[in-house]
Design a protein around this motif. Structure first.
Motif, PDB file in Angstrom:
ATOM      1  N   HIS B 119      51.432  10.814  30.458  1.00 56.22           N
ATOM      2  CA  HIS B 119      50.092  10.998  31.030  1.00 56.22           C
ATOM      3  C   HIS B 119      50.040  10.244  32.368  1.00 56.22           C
ATOM      4  CE1 HIS B 119      45.926  12.122  31.071  1.00 56.22           C
ATOM      5  NE2 HIS B 119      45.534  10.863  31.197  1.00 56.22           N
ATOM      6  N   VAL B 120      49.883  11.020  33.447  1.00 54.32           N
ATOM      7  CA  VAL B 120      49.955  10.456  34.797  1.00 54.32           C
ATOM      8  C   VAL B 120      48.539  10.249  35.328  1.00 54.32           C
ATOM      9  CG1 VAL B 120      50.878  10.782  37.124  1.00 54.32           C
ATOM     10  CG2 VAL B 120      52.076  11.778  35.156  1.00 54.32           C
ATOM     11  N   LYS B 136      55.165  24.110  19.694  1.00 49.79           N
ATOM     12  CA  LYS B 136      54.234  25.042  20.345  1.00 49.79           C
ATOM     13  C   LYS B 136      54.873  25.638  21.590  1.00 49.79           C
ATOM     14  CE  LYS B 136      49.743  22.801  19.284  1.00 49.79           C
ATOM     15  NZ  LYS B 136      49.340  23.578  18.130  1.00 49.79           N
ATOM     16  N   GLN B 137      54.498  26.897  21.890  1.00 47.24           N
ATOM     17  CA  GLN B 137      54.939  27.495  23.154  1.00 47.24           C
ATOM     18  C   GLN B 137      53.922  27.137  24.247  1.00 47.24           C
ATOM     19  OE1 GLN B 137      57.868  28.200  22.821  1.00 47.24           O
ATOM     20  NE2 GLN B 137      58.396  29.792  21.338  1.00 47.24           N
ATOM     21  N   ASN B 138      54.229  27.534  25.476  1.00 47.46           N
ATOM     22  CA  ASN B 138      53.509  26.973  26.624  1.00 47.46           C
ATOM     23  C   ASN B 138      52.004  27.260  26.674  1.00 47.46           C
ATOM     24  OD1 ASN B 138      55.597  25.569  27.922  1.00 47.46           O
ATOM     25  ND2 ASN B 138      56.462  27.506  28.635  1.00 47.46           N
ATOM     26  N   PHE B 139      51.606  28.510  26.380  1.00 46.07           N
ATOM     27  CA  PHE B 139      50.168  28.794  26.497  1.00 46.07           C
ATOM     28  C   PHE B 139      49.362  27.995  25.474  1.00 46.07           C
ATOM     29  CE2 PHE B 139      51.659  32.800  28.649  1.00 46.07           C
ATOM     30  CZ  PHE B 139      51.057  32.535  29.881  1.00 46.07           C
ATOM     31  N   ASP B 140      49.943  27.763  24.296  1.00 49.05           N
ATOM     32  CA  ASP B 140      49.249  26.942  23.302  1.00 49.05           C
ATOM     33  C   ASP B 140      49.169  25.486  23.755  1.00 49.05           C
ATOM     34  OD1 ASP B 140      48.714  29.028  21.649  1.00 49.05           O
ATOM     35  OD2 ASP B 140      50.386  28.672  20.271  1.00 49.05           O
ATOM     36  N   VAL B 141      50.225  25.011  24.416  1.00 48.71           N
ATOM     37  CA  VAL B 141      50.186  23.632  24.925  1.00 48.71           C
ATOM     38  C   VAL B 141      49.084  23.515  25.979  1.00 48.71           C
ATOM     39  CG1 VAL B 141      51.447  21.860  26.212  1.00 48.71           C
ATOM     40  CG2 VAL B 141      52.638  23.199  24.466  1.00 48.71           C
ATOM     41  N   ILE B 142      49.021  24.490  26.890  1.00 46.49           N
ATOM     42  CA  ILE B 142      47.990  24.455  27.942  1.00 46.49           C
ATOM     43  C   ILE B 142      46.589  24.491  27.319  1.00 46.49           C
ATOM     44  CG2 ILE B 142      46.974  25.825  29.830  1.00 46.49           C
ATOM     45  CD1 ILE B 142      49.870  26.428  30.713  1.00 46.49           C
ATOM     46  N   ASP B 143      46.400  25.382  26.346  1.00 44.94           N
ATOM     47  CA  ASP B 143      45.092  25.453  25.677  1.00 44.94           C
ATOM     48  C   ASP B 143      44.736  24.113  25.026  1.00 44.94           C
ATOM     49  OD1 ASP B 143      44.793  28.050  26.429  1.00 44.94           O
ATOM     50  OD2 ASP B 143      45.302  28.921  24.477  1.00 44.94           O
ATOM     51  N   ALA B 144      45.713  23.514  24.355  1.00 46.96           N
ATOM     52  CA  ALA B 144      45.458  22.242  23.674  1.00 46.96           C
ATOM     53  C   ALA B 144      45.101  21.143  24.672  1.00 46.96           C
ATOM     54  CB  ALA B 144      46.684  21.831  22.846  1.00 46.96           C
ATOM     55  N   MET B 145      45.766  21.136  25.820  1.00 44.75           N
ATOM     56  CA  MET B 145      45.476  20.097  26.812  1.00 44.75           C
ATOM     57  C   MET B 145      44.127  20.346  27.492  1.00 44.75           C
ATOM     58  SD  MET B 145      47.798  17.873  26.539  1.00 44.75           S
ATOM     59  CE  MET B 145      47.672  18.270  24.804  1.00 44.75           C
ATOM     60  N   VAL B 155      49.058  20.281  34.091  1.00 43.30           N
ATOM     61  CA  VAL B 155      49.975  20.343  32.945  1.00 43.30           C
ATOM     62  C   VAL B 155      51.343  20.853  33.385  1.00 43.30           C
ATOM     63  CG1 VAL B 155      50.370  21.274  30.624  1.00 43.30           C
ATOM     64  CG2 VAL B 155      48.029  20.872  31.389  1.00 43.30           C
ATOM     65  N   MET B 156      52.372  20.122  32.990  1.00 46.44           N
ATOM     66  CA  MET B 156      53.755  20.621  33.107  1.00 46.44           C
ATOM     67  C   MET B 156      54.337  20.558  31.703  1.00 46.44           C
ATOM     68  SD  MET B 156      55.092  19.049  36.727  1.00 46.44           S
ATOM     69  CE  MET B 156      54.530  17.364  36.633  1.00 46.44           C
ATOM     70  N   THR B 157      54.894  21.662  31.236  1.00 42.38           N
ATOM     71  CA  THR B 157      55.249  21.732  29.815  1.00 42.38           C
ATOM     72  C   THR B 157      56.544  22.515  29.592  1.00 42.38           C
ATOM     73  OG1 THR B 157      54.512  22.747  27.724  1.00 42.38           O
ATOM     74  CG2 THR B 157      53.534  23.604  29.702  1.00 42.38           C
ATOM     75  N   ILE B 158      57.132  22.285  28.421  1.00 44.04           N
ATOM     76  CA  ILE B 158      58.277  23.106  28.003  1.00 44.04           C
ATOM     77  C   ILE B 158      57.944  23.783  26.671  1.00 44.04           C
ATOM     78  CG2 ILE B 158      60.074  21.805  29.212  1.00 44.04           C
ATOM     79  CD1 ILE B 158      60.708  20.374  26.563  1.00 44.04           C
ATOM     80  N   GLY B 159      58.529  24.962  26.467  1.00 42.91           N
ATOM     81  CA  GLY B 159      58.388  25.649  25.190  1.00 42.91           C
ATOM     82  C   GLY B 159      59.492  25.208  24.231  1.00 42.91           C
ATOM     83  N   ARG B 160      59.617  25.953  23.135  1.00 43.48           N
ATOM     84  CA  ARG B 160      60.655  25.574  22.150  1.00 43.48           C
ATOM     85  C   ARG B 160      62.068  25.605  22.720  1.00 43.48           C
ATOM     86  NH1 ARG B 160      59.680  27.947  16.176  1.00 43.48           N
ATOM     87  NH2 ARG B 160      61.705  26.958  15.879  1.00 43.48           N
ATOM     88  N   LYS B 198      57.682  16.559  25.891  1.00 40.42           N
ATOM     89  CA  LYS B 198      57.182  17.900  25.614  1.00 40.42           C
ATOM     90  C   LYS B 198      56.276  18.367  26.746  1.00 40.42           C
ATOM     91  CE  LYS B 198      55.910  21.603  23.342  1.00 40.42           C
ATOM     92  NZ  LYS B 198      56.823  22.744  23.220  1.00 40.42           N
ATOM     93  N   CYS B 199      55.581  17.422  27.339  1.00 39.32           N
ATOM     94  CA  CYS B 199      54.540  17.832  28.274  1.00 39.32           C
ATOM     95  C   CYS B 199      54.155  16.649  29.150  1.00 39.32           C
ATOM     96  CB  CYS B 199      53.398  18.362  27.409  1.00 39.32           C
ATOM     97  SG  CYS B 199      51.760  18.284  27.993  1.00 39.32           S
ATOM     98  N   ILE B 200      53.748  16.966  30.375  1.00 37.97           N
ATOM     99  CA  ILE B 200      53.263  15.943  31.308  1.00 37.97           C
ATOM    100  C   ILE B 200      51.846  16.342  31.708  1.00 37.97           C
ATOM    101  CG2 ILE B 200      53.608  14.847  33.572  1.00 37.97           C
ATOM    102  CD1 ILE B 200      56.621  15.639  33.301  1.00 37.97           C
ATOM    103  N   THR B 201      50.894  15.467  31.499  1.00 39.02           N
ATOM    104  CA  THR B 201      49.520  15.768  31.921  1.00 39.02           C
ATOM    105  C   THR B 201      49.184  14.906  33.134  1.00 39.02           C
ATOM    106  OG1 THR B 201      48.866  14.267  30.117  1.00 39.02           O
ATOM    107  CG2 THR B 201      48.538  16.618  29.771  1.00 39.02           C
TER     108      THR B 201
END
Lengths: 74, 577
Positions: B119-120, B136-145, B155-160, B198-201
């Motif tokens: 978290h930046v 989770k895949q990317n669109f679900d990560v974005i929705d969750a964030m 959001v910068m994220t990776i999928g499975r 998994k993800c950078i916010t």
């Protein structure tokens, strides 16, 4: 002589996609552009058989000319 | 005051460092490559603790300069084994720049198996538990964030596939419309996965304006620059109307459109997936948008929102190379199918060029029937997306598929898939594919401009003359432009309109309060390119790696029946500068 002209991108607007047209002997690419009301600076690329040609190029009966405005991508 | 965030995963600390004087005027590719070259041992395993993942906004990102919102990501690539820089639009470049983050260097490796979200904020980086996001895949990560924070969160994220360190995995970046842009090439998603991120916010609360040392000079140059973008027919008209996919028809007519896994240079059904058809399709459907920008401040708008016939979103950022790869090289004639596969690649987080090129090789291997869009979509979601054994063979890239099935028509250089322009019939781009420090990459020295489009002059694509010089000059200039945060399409006006490049350089000089000439700028590009080359040499690459696959020499490609006919010595001349 019969020339098939193929137009792409914005050149198709109010014109056509592909048409076989009659032109006099010794017609150049530039003459065909004029007949289509396309100004020279609008021309991006003219191709015959996959080779780039200049507006001065003299057409031969039965050839297909492909005309593109200035486009890019990548 | 700009700073560098140094994120150490081994002890879960973030140090906020001053920017060294020698980095002060750098940005984008120049900065990521300089840091990787200085800090990453060239022989390290790309998925091991000694590799580093570096993010840097461009020199002009966050300013009012048009088209400057691109972020560079750099590391040693696990796909190619070379140094890698991959830049993308989205929102994070402008966030970083306005937060004064010159670069974020992620190093080390967590001691335990716990997945993290970085978290930046303006103060630094915190390490958050990401176990709820794993799988989770990317669109679900974005929705969750978006739900956890709000839509302003970067959001910068990776999928499975990124989690499982597949070599085609990319890093996906949220764009201004909550969809995805990608640090696509070179498997940087696998590097992020290897570090258990998994993800950078990015929370930009408190961010200010990017400091401009000479605002008057900057404003004047920015105006000239933007005018050039709008005046040039490619950036002002062609790209916004038809998108990059306008190239399908012109490459087909020129005989340089690789078809059925690089067997032919023209494709009978080309118009079914052409830019003209795509434009008419989108324009004729409810909610479709033919224009769209990948970042705020883009005035070219080459992207689009592609919808189905009921107006439901299918994908955006549907690029020529992806449409070519699926629609032409895999013979998938239905544009809606291609769009759904593009969206699936965004969602699972793999590079849509590598993804499309590897599917064609899988079709050649008999894994998927030629032209079968539905099965390709299934394979993306169910095999690669879920990292099944087959999915791993495919998801590790074009070279992996070719090796697993014993094929020879495997279009890669340095194990990276060759994109949408055949090097036999467009020879300049072959020189770029062979020699770029990045592995096969058309953007690294886009000779198509001059070989095919007659931008920046004309060099006949079918003859050898002039190609090495063309590729060399474009590779140097591109390295410089990739450092500015600018979209590479600014090169079209820069090649044709004399005021554009000086205006770009003036903006950089005004931003940092330094003297800089066009020669200085291009010289910076040459220096960085040589630095990247030196990294690759130290990693074990030799001139013999700067070659195209043998099949390009052995198999003539219709309609010109052209073969790849450069000698090794001729290719190596690229580096004579």
């Amino acid at each position: 002589m019969k020339i098939t002209v193929k137009l792409f991108a914005g050149f198709r607007d109010n014109r056509f996609k592909m048409a076989e047209q009659d032109y006099p002997e010794a017609t150049t690419v530039g003459d065909i552009l004029s007949s289509l009301n396309i100004e020279r600076p609008e021309l991006g690329v003219a191709l015959i058989n996959g080779r780039h040609v200049l507006p001065e190029h003299v057409m031969v009966d039965g050839q297909t000319l492909s005309l593109f405005p200035k486009v890019g991508g990548g | 005051m700009d700073k560098i965030f140094r994120v150490n995963l081994s002890d879960l600390t973030c140090k906020v460092e001053e920017v060294p004087a020698e980095y002060a005027t750098l940005g984008g590719r120049a900065l990521t490559s300089t840091i990787v070259a200085a800090e990453v041992p060239p022989t390290c395993h790309p998925l091991g603790p000694n590799n580093k993942l570096v993010f840097a906004p461009g020199m002009l990102s966050g300013t009012a300069a048009a088209n400057s919102g691109r972020m560079s990501a750099g590391a040693k690539s696990p796909l190619t084994g070379t140094i890698k820089e991959s830049n993308a639009g989205g929102t994070t470049a402008q966030q970083f720049a306005k937060m004064g983050i010159k670069a974020m260097i992620i190093e080390g490796m967590p001691k335990d198996d716990k997945w993290l979200r970085l978290h930046v904020t303006m103060d630094g980086v915190t390490f958050e538990d990401a176990s709820d996001l794993v799988g989770k895949q990317n669109f679900d990560v974005i929705d969750a964030m978006n739900e956890k924070f709000d839509k302003k969160i970067g959001v910068m994220t990776i999928g499975r596939p990124g989690e499982e360190r597949l070599l085609s995995a990319n890093i996906s970046v949220k764009d201004p419309d909550q969809k995805i842009r990608s640090h696509g090439r070179g498997g940087l998603g696998a590097v992020m996965g290897s570090k258990k991120i998994k993800c950078i916010t990015v929370d930009a609360t408190g961010a200010g304006k990017v400091e401009i040392k000479d605002t008057e000079k900057f404003r004047a140059a920015a105006k000239v620059f933007a005018k050039g973008m709008l005046d040039h027919p490619v950036t002002g008209e062609g790209l916004p109307t038809y998108g990059t996919n306008v190239l399908i028809n012109i490459l087909n007519e020129a005989g340089g459109l690789p078809t059925k896994n690089f067997k032919y240079g023209q494709c009978e059904h080309h118009d079914k997936v052409s830019g003209e058809t795509m434009h008419d399709t989108i324009a004729g459907r409810p909610n479709g948008h033919t224009k769209h920008g990948c970042h705020a401040g883009c005035i070219i708008q080459c992207s689009q929102v592609y919808v189905d016939d009921k107006g439901e979103y299918i994908t955006s950022g549907f690029e020529y190379e992806t449409v070519w790869g699926l629609g032409i090289n895999c013979l998938i004639e239905d544009l809606d199918d291609c769009a759904r596969i593009d969206n699936a690649m965004d969602n699972i987080g793999i590079d849509s060029i590598e993804g499309a090129v590897l599917i064609a090789v899988a079709m050649e291997a008999g894994v998927i029937p030629w032209g079968d869009g539905k099965e390709t979509l299934r394979v993306m979601n169910e095999e690669i997306g879920k990292c099944t054994p087959l999915g791993r063979i495919l998801g590790n890239g074009t070279g992996s598929v070719g090796a697993a099935y014993g094929l020879t028509r495997v279009p890669v250089v340095k194990n990276q898939g060759i994109p949408a322009y055949d090097p036999r019939s467009v020879k300049g781009i072959g020189i770029t594919y062979a020699t770029t420090t990045m592995g096969a990459d058309h953007t690294a020295g886009y000779t198509i401009a001059t070989n095919i489009l007659k931008v920046g002059g004309f060099v006949d694509p079918l003859t050898k003359e002039g190609q090495v010089e063309l590729s060399r000059n474009l590779q140097i200039a591109t390295t410089a432009v990739d450092s500015t945060g600018m979209c590479i399409f600014v090169a079209f006006p820069a090649l044709d309109i004399p005021e554009v490049l000086p205006a770009l350089v003036d903006m950089i000089a005004a931003r940092f309060g330094v003297e800089m000439s066009v020669d200085d700028f291009v010289g910076m590009g040459a220096k960085i390119l040589k630095m990247e080359k030196a990294f690759n040499t130290a990693a074990g690459f030799t001139a013999e790696d700067d070659r195209l696959p043998e099949f390009f020499e052995l198999e003539p490609i219709p309609p010109h029946n052209a073969v790849w006919d450069f000698s090794p010595a001729e290719i190596d001349e690229v580096w004579n500068f």
